[in-house]
Scaffold this motif. Structure first.
Motif, PDB file in Angstrom:
ATOM      1  N   GLY A   9      43.867  36.948  71.167  1.00 47.52           N
ATOM      2  CA  GLY A   9      44.264  36.501  72.491  1.00 47.52           C
ATOM      3  C   GLY A   9      45.773  36.442  72.647  1.00 47.52           C
ATOM      4  O   GLY A   9      46.522  36.614  71.678  1.00 47.52           O
ATOM      5  N   LEU A  20      40.290  41.801  71.499  1.00 44.72           N
ATOM      6  CA  LEU A  20      39.850  40.611  70.791  1.00 44.72           C
ATOM      7  C   LEU A  20      38.968  41.008  69.621  1.00 44.72           C
ATOM      8  O   LEU A  20      38.228  41.992  69.692  1.00 44.72           O
ATOM      9  CB  LEU A  20      39.067  39.693  71.730  1.00 44.72           C
ATOM     10  CG  LEU A  20      39.763  39.247  73.014  1.00 44.72           C
ATOM     11  CD1 LEU A  20      38.876  38.265  73.770  1.00 44.72           C
ATOM     12  CD2 LEU A  20      41.118  38.660  72.742  1.00 44.72           C
ATOM     13  N   VAL A 115      43.167  33.795  76.455  1.00 46.30           N
ATOM     14  CA  VAL A 115      43.711  34.983  77.109  1.00 46.30           C
ATOM     15  C   VAL A 115      44.299  34.542  78.444  1.00 46.30           C
ATOM     16  O   VAL A 115      43.603  33.930  79.261  1.00 46.30           O
ATOM     17  CB  VAL A 115      42.624  36.050  77.335  1.00 46.30           C
ATOM     18  CG1 VAL A 115      43.154  37.194  78.191  1.00 46.30           C
ATOM     19  CG2 VAL A 115      42.111  36.577  76.002  1.00 46.30           C
TER      20      VAL A 115
END
Length: 119
Positions: A9, A20, A115
């Motif tokens: 992230g 990811l 994120v």
């Protein structure tokens, strides 16, 4: 039993990409379907994508279709979520989860990775 750890992230701008990773430890990684979920502030956790035991079947939430790709490497015991063309509304904590079959709940969860997509 399986333990899951997410990574990858970060803070990016709209239109950028991130990948990811969900690393699994424990036995029989191929015995688990793996899913990615996300939770934005003040919202319910939502499904993002999932992949079958061998990677032959993949499922996506409508808003990420064509932008996100889920894959798995059963040698490295890792599942990936490639996220392209990121949007501010993709901002969330992303979690991976595992379940031993499609008819049972996800019972193993990672700690999540943040994120953040700026406009």
């Amino acid at each position: 039993q399986v333990q899951l750890v997410e990574s990858g992230g970060g803070l990016v701008q709209a239109g950028d990409s991130l990948r990811l990773s969900c690393a699994a430890s424990g036995r029989s990684f191929t015995s688990y379907m793996i899913g990615w979920f996300r939770q934005a502030p003040g919202k319910e956790r939502e499904f993002v994508a999932a992949i079958s035991f061998t990677g032959g079947r993949k499922y996506y939430e409508d808003s990420v279709k064509g932008r996100f790709t889920i894959s798995r490497d059963n040698v490295k015991n890792t599942v990936y979520l490639q996220m392209n063309s990121l949007k501010p509304e993709d901002t969330a904590v992303y979690y991976c989860a595992a379940r031993p079959g499609s008819t049972v709940p996800y019972s193993y969860w990672g700690q999540g990775t943040q994120v953040t997509v700026s406009s």
